[in-house]
Design an enzyme around this catalytic site. Structure first.
Site, PDB file in Angstrom:
ATOM      1  N   GLY A  85       0.335  -1.524  -0.361  1.00 30.12           N
ATOM      2  CA  GLY A  85       0.071  -0.053  -0.037  1.00 30.12           C
ATOM      3  C   GLY A  85       1.402   1.234   0.085  1.00 30.12           C
ATOM      4  O   GLY A  85       1.924   1.184  -0.386  1.00 30.12           O
ATOM      5  N   ARG A  86       0.157   2.125   0.454  1.00 27.78           N
ATOM      6  CA  ARG A  86       1.268   3.649   0.796  1.00 27.78           C
ATOM      7  C   ARG A  86       2.227   3.504   1.045  1.00 27.78           C
ATOM      8  O   ARG A  86       3.601   3.696   0.482  1.00 27.78           O
ATOM      9  CB  ARG A  86       0.584   4.546   1.855  1.00 27.78           C
ATOM     10  N   ILE A  87       2.571   2.752   2.398  1.00 28.44           N
ATOM     11  CA  ILE A  87       4.507   2.506   2.679  1.00 28.44           C
ATOM     12  C   ILE A  87       4.911   1.288   1.805  1.00 28.44           C
ATOM     13  O   ILE A  87       6.223   2.003   2.364  1.00 28.44           O
ATOM     14  CB  ILE A  87       4.021   2.326   5.163  1.00 28.44           C
ATOM     15  N   SER A 106       0.825  -8.429  -1.929  1.00 26.22           N
ATOM     16  CA  SER A 106      -0.462  -7.557  -1.632  1.00 26.22           C
ATOM     17  C   SER A 106      -2.019  -8.869  -1.620  1.00 26.22           C
ATOM     18  O   SER A 106      -1.901  -9.542  -2.394  1.00 26.22           O
ATOM     19  CB  SER A 106      -0.962  -6.442  -2.105  1.00 26.22           C
ATOM     20  N   ARG A 107      -3.010  -8.120  -1.602  1.00 25.43           N
ATOM     21  CA  ARG A 107      -4.245  -8.717  -1.621  1.00 25.43           C
ATOM     22  C   ARG A 107      -4.938  -8.248  -2.763  1.00 25.43           C
ATOM     23  O   ARG A 107      -5.312  -9.077  -3.349  1.00 25.43           O
ATOM     24  CB  ARG A 107      -4.753  -7.806  -0.516  1.00 25.43           C
ATOM     25  N   ALA A 111       4.650  -3.075  10.526  1.00 26.79           N
ATOM     26  CA  ALA A 111       3.111  -3.192  10.781  1.00 26.79           C
ATOM     27  C   ALA A 111       2.785  -2.920  11.844  1.00 26.79           C
ATOM     28  O   ALA A 111       1.867  -2.094  12.785  1.00 26.79           O
ATOM     29  CB  ALA A 111       2.692  -4.038   9.796  1.00 26.79           C
ATOM     30  N   ARG A 112       2.314  -4.236  12.641  1.00 30.88           N
ATOM     31  CA  ARG A 112       1.571  -4.349  13.750  1.00 30.88           C
ATOM     32  C   ARG A 112       2.218  -5.771  14.672  1.00 30.88           C
ATOM     33  O   ARG A 112       2.558  -6.715  13.870  1.00 30.88           O
ATOM     34  CB  ARG A 112      -0.074  -4.623  13.796  1.00 30.88           C
ATOM     35  N   GLU A 150       1.807  -3.606  23.642  1.00 28.44           N
ATOM     36  CA  GLU A 150       2.331  -2.105  24.163  1.00 28.44           C
ATOM     37  C   GLU A 150       1.814  -1.369  25.260  1.00 28.44           C
ATOM     38  O   GLU A 150       1.280  -1.366  25.214  1.00 28.44           O
ATOM     39  CB  GLU A 150       2.800  -1.767  23.444  1.00 28.44           C
ATOM     40  N   HIS A 196       8.033   1.785  19.091  1.00 31.12           N
ATOM     41  CA  HIS A 196       6.645   2.345  18.259  1.00 31.12           C
ATOM     42  C   HIS A 196       6.972   3.768  17.625  1.00 31.12           C
ATOM     43  O   HIS A 196       5.779   4.294  18.082  1.00 31.12           O
ATOM     44  CB  HIS A 196       5.334   1.199  18.504  1.00 31.12           C
ATOM     45  N   ILE A 197       7.572   3.416  16.838  1.00 35.92           N
ATOM     46  CA  ILE A 197       8.337   5.609  16.560  1.00 35.92           C
ATOM     47  C   ILE A 197       7.900   5.824  15.512  1.00 35.92           C
ATOM     48  O   ILE A 197       8.999   6.029  14.635  1.00 35.92           O
ATOM     49  CB  ILE A 197       9.052   5.707  17.386  1.00 35.92           C
ATOM     50  N   GLY A 198       7.630   4.494  14.135  1.00 37.31           N
ATOM     51  CA  GLY A 198       7.517   4.333  12.595  1.00 37.31           C
ATOM     52  C   GLY A 198       7.373   5.766  12.128  1.00 37.31           C
ATOM     53  O   GLY A 198       7.918   6.258  11.559  1.00 37.31           O
TER      54      GLY A 198
HETATM   55  P1  NAP Z   1      -2.584   0.733   3.172  1.00 37.28           P
HETATM   56  O1  NAP Z   1      -1.816   2.075   2.137  1.00 37.28           O
HETATM   57  O2  NAP Z   1      -3.883   0.492   3.446  1.00 37.28           O
HETATM   58  O3  NAP Z   1      -1.917  -0.640   2.858  1.00 37.28           O
HETATM   59  C1  NAP Z   1      -1.624  -1.586   3.405  1.00 37.28           C
HETATM   60  C2  NAP Z   1      -1.041  -2.583   2.110  1.00 37.28           C
HETATM   61  O4  NAP Z   1      -1.185  -4.325   2.819  1.00 37.28           O
HETATM   62  C3  NAP Z   1      -2.739  -2.459   0.968  1.00 37.28           C
HETATM   63  O5  NAP Z   1      -1.770  -2.447   0.112  1.00 37.28           O
HETATM   64  C4  NAP Z   1      -3.819  -3.546   1.257  1.00 37.28           C
HETATM   65  O6  NAP Z   1      -3.556  -4.446  -0.026  1.00 37.28           O
HETATM   66  C5  NAP Z   1      -2.561  -5.169   2.197  1.00 37.28           C
HETATM   67  N1  NAP Z   1      -2.985  -5.910   2.847  1.00 37.28           N
HETATM   68  C6  NAP Z   1      -4.494  -6.236   3.381  1.00 37.28           C
HETATM   69  N2  NAP Z   1      -4.689  -7.327   3.981  1.00 37.28           N
HETATM   70  C7  NAP Z   1      -3.729  -8.171   3.673  1.00 37.28           C
HETATM   71  C8  NAP Z   1      -2.908  -9.616   3.267  1.00 37.28           C
HETATM   72  N3  NAP Z   1      -3.659 -10.047   4.306  1.00 37.28           N
HETATM   73  N4  NAP Z   1      -1.802 -10.384   2.445  1.00 37.28           N
HETATM   74  C9  NAP Z   1      -1.215  -8.945   1.664  1.00 37.28           C
HETATM   75  N5  NAP Z   1      -1.355  -7.715   1.991  1.00 37.28           N
HETATM   76  C10 NAP Z   1      -2.838  -7.443   2.704  1.00 37.28           C
HETATM   77  O7  NAP Z   1      -1.882   1.530   4.991  1.00 37.28           O
HETATM   78  P2  NAP Z   1      -0.621   2.065   4.874  1.00 37.28           P
HETATM   79  O8  NAP Z   1      -1.115   3.485   5.114  1.00 37.28           O
HETATM   80  O9  NAP Z   1       0.782   1.676   3.899  1.00 37.28           O
HETATM   81  O10 NAP Z   1      -0.686   1.464   5.920  1.00 37.28           O
HETATM   82  C11 NAP Z   1      -0.027   0.250   6.365  1.00 37.28           C
HETATM   83  C12 NAP Z   1       0.088  -0.221   7.990  1.00 37.28           C
HETATM   84  O11 NAP Z   1       1.258   0.538   8.141  1.00 37.28           O
HETATM   85  C13 NAP Z   1      -0.898   0.850   9.391  1.00 37.28           C
HETATM   86  O12 NAP Z   1      -2.149   0.005   9.103  1.00 37.28           O
HETATM   87  C14 NAP Z   1      -0.297   0.168  10.219  1.00 37.28           C
HETATM   88  O13 NAP Z   1      -0.638  -0.806  11.162  1.00 37.28           O
HETATM   89  C15 NAP Z   1       1.235  -0.267   9.841  1.00 37.28           C
HETATM   90  N6  NAP Z   1       1.559   1.432  10.855  1.00 37.28           N
HETATM   91  C16 NAP Z   1       2.663   1.410  11.367  1.00 37.28           C
HETATM   92  C17 NAP Z   1       3.255   2.555  11.782  1.00 37.28           C
HETATM   93  C18 NAP Z   1       4.281   2.246  12.834  1.00 37.28           C
HETATM   94  O14 NAP Z   1       4.506   3.564  13.630  1.00 37.28           O
HETATM   95  N7  NAP Z   1       5.104   1.653  12.943  1.00 37.28           N
HETATM   96  C19 NAP Z   1       3.126   4.015  11.316  1.00 37.28           C
HETATM   97  C20 NAP Z   1       2.546   4.067  10.085  1.00 37.28           C
HETATM   98  C21 NAP Z   1       1.527   2.204  10.175  1.00 37.28           C
HETATM   99  P3  NAP Z   1      -4.625  -3.712  -0.701  1.00 37.28           P
HETATM  100  O15 NAP Z   1      -4.465  -2.620  -1.300  1.00 37.28           O
HETATM  101  O16 NAP Z   1      -5.023  -4.776  -1.918  1.00 37.28           O
HETATM  102  O17 NAP Z   1      -6.032  -3.632  -0.014  1.00 37.28           O
HETATM  103  C1  GLV Z   2       0.866   3.786  13.442  1.00 36.42           C
HETATM  104  O1  GLV Z   2       1.203   2.915  14.300  1.00 36.42           O
HETATM  105  C2  GLV Z   2      -0.213   4.236  12.544  1.00 36.42           C
HETATM  106  O2  GLV Z   2      -0.893   3.132  12.319  1.00 36.42           O
HETATM  107  O3  GLV Z   2      -0.572   5.156  12.206  1.00 36.42           O
END
Ligand code: NAP
Ligand code: GLV
Ligand code: GLV
Length: 334
Positions: free
Chosen positions: A159-161, A180-181, A240-241, A270, A288-290
């Site tokens: 996805g975005r990240i 990815s899905r 991720a999580r 956490e 958890h400081i991403g």
């Molecule tokens: P996003 O744009 O929604 O990207 C998530 C991607 O994961 C999508 O491309 C989705 O596929 C894919 N996905 C979902 N379920 C899946 C599965 N079962 N198998 C394979 N791929 C799958 O979200 P994002 O903004 O990148 O953020 C992603 C996650 O990072 C957040 O939900 C959050 O939990 C985590 N995060 C952590 C931090 C941190 O501080 N460490 C910071 C920001 C975010 P589709 O596009 O096909 O739906």
């Molecule tokens: C951080 O983990 C977020 O999901 O924004």
């Protein structure tokens, strides 16, 4: 009268200032997070709620908050919120995508490089005086790590990240695999990335970066079987999580050398402490400081404010999570 918003943490001032122009704002100023009982008490008369990923927002919270119309999560991930229940009740849920994408992708790379090159171990060695005590200025075999340039990067969750992580890999001359899905034809072309079934990605990658949301499907998606598919020279990065990885299996994998190392920003619970995991040298750990940059956190605060103000003005909030909620209730506080 202005609608009332409760913010469960002191978010950056820019967001609070903007909100004050439109809402009666109360902020939980304590350094410690709000206890459950206090949260249930605080929400009793609020119209809007700004929450952190560390708070479980569920039926019990909604039951305690008869006036609540919108929950703005100060995070992109919203696995802490029962979105289905919110939708049924006509409660809008928003998150903070995009503004933290680059900061989080940068941090995935921070962990990747630090783990590959054993930076934290080396820092400890240097800083503690151990280097000086040992009296060896330079040794050809000291702190050998893993090459990054030219290696294969596997990204799970494109996805975005995930895509922002891939973008940075071109400077490292890497082959990029992703899972990815759904397939992303455009991104595949632009980023020169190949779609792979998860098992193949795990088997071929030197670095695996997890960037999926936590869902029923991704819970423990990396367990013993998956870790055994990885190369014994590979490194796992989880931004991720925590619950996407089975920690018990990961500890075994790191201890027994099924994989070479791990860089972790997120944990199954956490705050977290795991004596065995945290005693291993081949892990790099962050609390958890991403998204923790000034820019990203201010961007998140601004987006939270924009979501709440749009809702107040009867508009669909810009980053609404539960689109179907508009069929249950129109945006606005009355
Ligand atoms: P996003 O744009 O929604 O990207 C998530 C991607 O994961 C999508 O491309 C989705 O596929 C894919 N996905 C979902 N379920 C899946 C599965 N079962 N198998 C394979 N791929 C799958 O979200 P994002 O903004 O990148 O953020 C992603 C996650 O990072 C957040 O939900 C959050 O939990 C985590 N995060 C952590 C931090 C941190 O501080 N460490 C910071 C920001 C975010 P589709 O596009 O096909 O739906
Ligand atoms: C951080 O983990 C977020 O999901 O924004
Ligand atoms: C290392 O410092 C080198 O010059 O090779």
């Amino acid at each position: 009268m202005k609608p009332k918003v409760f913010i469960t943490r002191a978010i950056p001032e820019n967001g609070i200032q903007t909100l004050r122009e439109h809402f009666e704002v109360e902020v939980w100023e304590d350094e410690h997070e709000i206890q459950r009982e206090a949260l249930l008490e605080k929400v009793r008369d609020v119209d809007a709620l700004v929450t952190m990923l560390s708070e479980r927002i569920d039926k019990e919270v909604f039951d305690s908050a008869p006036r609540l119309r919108i929950v703005a999560n100060y995070a992109v991930g919203y696995d802490n919120i029962d979105v289905g229940e919110a939708t049924r009740r006509g409660i809008y849920v928003t998150n903070t995508p995009k503004v933290l994408t680059d900061a989080t992708a940068d941090f995935a790379w921070t962990l990747l490089l630090a783990t590959a090159r054993r930076l934290i171990e080396a820092d400890r060695f240097t800083r503690s005086g151990e280097w000086k005590r040992k009296g060896i200025a330079w040794h050809p075999l000291m702190f050998l790590g893993h090459d990054v340039y030219g290696k294969t990067l596997g990204i799970v969750g494109f996805g975005r990240i995930g895509q922002a992580v891939a973008k940075r890999a071109s400077g490292f001359g890497m082959r990029i695999l992703y899972n990815s899905r759904t397939r992303k034809a455009e991104a595949e072309k632009e980023l020169v990335a190949e779609f792979k079934p998860l098992d193949e990605l795990l088997g071929e990658s030197d670095f695996v970066v997890l960037a999926v949301p936590l869902t029923k499907e991704t819970y423990h998606m990396i367990g013993e079987r998956e870790l055994k598919l990885m190369k014994n020279t590979a490194i796992l990065i989880n931004i991720a999580r925590g619950k996407v990885v089975d920690t018990g299996a990961l500890v075994k994998a790191l201890r027994e050398g099924w994989i070479a190392g791990a860089g972790l920003d997120v944990y199954e619970e956490e705050p977290y402490y795991h004596e065995e995991l945290f005693s291993l040298d081949n892990v790099v750990l962050a609390p958890h400081i991403g998204s923790a940059t000034h820019g990203a956190r201010e961007g998140m605060a601004e987006l939270v404010a924009r979501n709440l103000i749009a809702f107040k003005n009867g508009q669909i909030p810009p980053t609404l999570v539960n689109r179907e909620v508009a069929n249950v209730r129109k945006p606005g506080f009355e």
